[in-house]
Enzyme design. Sequence first.
Site, PDB file in Angstrom:
ATOM      1  CG  PHE A   1     -11.708  -1.401   9.084  1.00 40.63           C
ATOM      2  CD1 PHE A   1     -11.360  -1.154   7.757  1.00 40.63           C
ATOM      3  CD2 PHE A   1     -11.028  -0.725  10.088  1.00 40.63           C
ATOM      4  CE1 PHE A   1     -10.362  -0.245   7.442  1.00 40.63           C
ATOM      5  CE2 PHE A   1     -10.041   0.191   9.771  1.00 40.63           C
ATOM      6  CZ  PHE A   1      -9.704   0.441   8.447  1.00 40.63           C
TER       7      PHE A   1
ATOM      8  CE1 TYR B   1      -4.048  -1.915  -0.035  1.00 35.56           C
ATOM      9  CE2 TYR B   1      -2.798  -3.365   1.397  1.00 35.56           C
ATOM     10  CZ  TYR B   1      -3.880  -3.137   0.577  1.00 35.56           C
ATOM     11  OH  TYR B   1      -4.801  -4.129   0.362  1.00 35.56           O
TER      12      TYR B   1
END
Length: 409
Positions: A409, A123
């Site tokens: 999450f 990322y």
Amino acid sequence: MTTELRVLDATEWDDWYGVLELAFGGVPESDEERKLWKDLTEPERSIGAWEGDRCVGTAGAFTFRLTVPGGAAVPAAGVTMVGVAGTHRRRGILTSMMRRQLDDVRAWGEPVAVLTASEPEIYGRFGYAVAAYSARATIDTTRVRLTVPEGTDEVALRYASPAEALDACEAVYARLVPGRPGMLERRPGWERLALLDPPGDREGASPRQCVLAERGGEVVGYARYAIKPEWSFNGSDGSVVLHQLAGLDPAAEAALWRFLCAVDLTSRVRIHDRPADDAWQHLVSDLRRCELTLRDGLYVRLVDVGAALEARTYQSPVDVVFEVEDAFCPWNTGRWRLSGDAKGASCVRTEDAPDLALSVRELGAVYLGGNSLVSLAAAGRVRELRAGALAEASVAFGSPVAPWLPHGF
């Protein structure tokens, strides 16, 4: 065959999610887990890469509000469920999904995107940087003693079923959210995450248990945990596995820690995810016996530099011009003048001479106060162009408490 990106149709969820499960090893989740994630998925914020009628890539986003230094709750996209089928890697599918997603986040008016990374290296090239850390530890309760603050004995503890205590625990959590950067306001439905306890994930531990801390009839804290019984030739050697702990004041927290460290037939408390500056570290008699380690937690990406930097406050007055590089979101590239203090801030475009040069990743790394610009400069990732600007900005970006993401999450 060409690949098409499109917004998820709710009727396609099972196929879409099945690609994600394969990308993460193919071990099927429990029905309870799949139902929860299906209910929480926001189809209009989720995209799939499709080759004909076959899904080959997934990426989603949750609607969050993220606490930033100063206590404000900032709209943030919680990037999630990112995966590409093994048969379709190295074809640019991930890059195309990240491109589409950040364009969408900008259009939604969310200045920040956040994620937890299964593989951190992936990322960085999209502008994400680790901004908050997670502490892990194993407290050897046979060797470690606690010194608790005044008032701890006035806190009463009682067992409660996790489901019956859910509302009371959520009320405690909600009061704590503004006090620590990185915490997330709980939207409807997310309280169910605390009750998720599939037997296949317990690794021999008990079902989840709950203890409430009370004072004057008011719930002031809670701990959710499990017990993993173990026995050796010498007798009991079990573990307390901590899932969540929260207290509204030092005495409430200390009462919960004291309880966990004294559970019968156990020799240790295993901690998997706590703030880097968690108070228990100052209660224990011997930190060396706690096997404390840190790992990366929350990753932050500034989608709109000006709006993101204006949304938080600063520990000390700051007036600095950043020369920002952002190859993936070029609308952020250029010079930004940040002026702010503990009351508020402005961050606008400028033609003034730059004081510091850095990429958007460095701004993401310091956004919540969990890293320092001085440290990043020592690694060659920030350049000081005006003497004194580095120290000024580094102090201003700090936070009195370490940022922390309380759940995944």
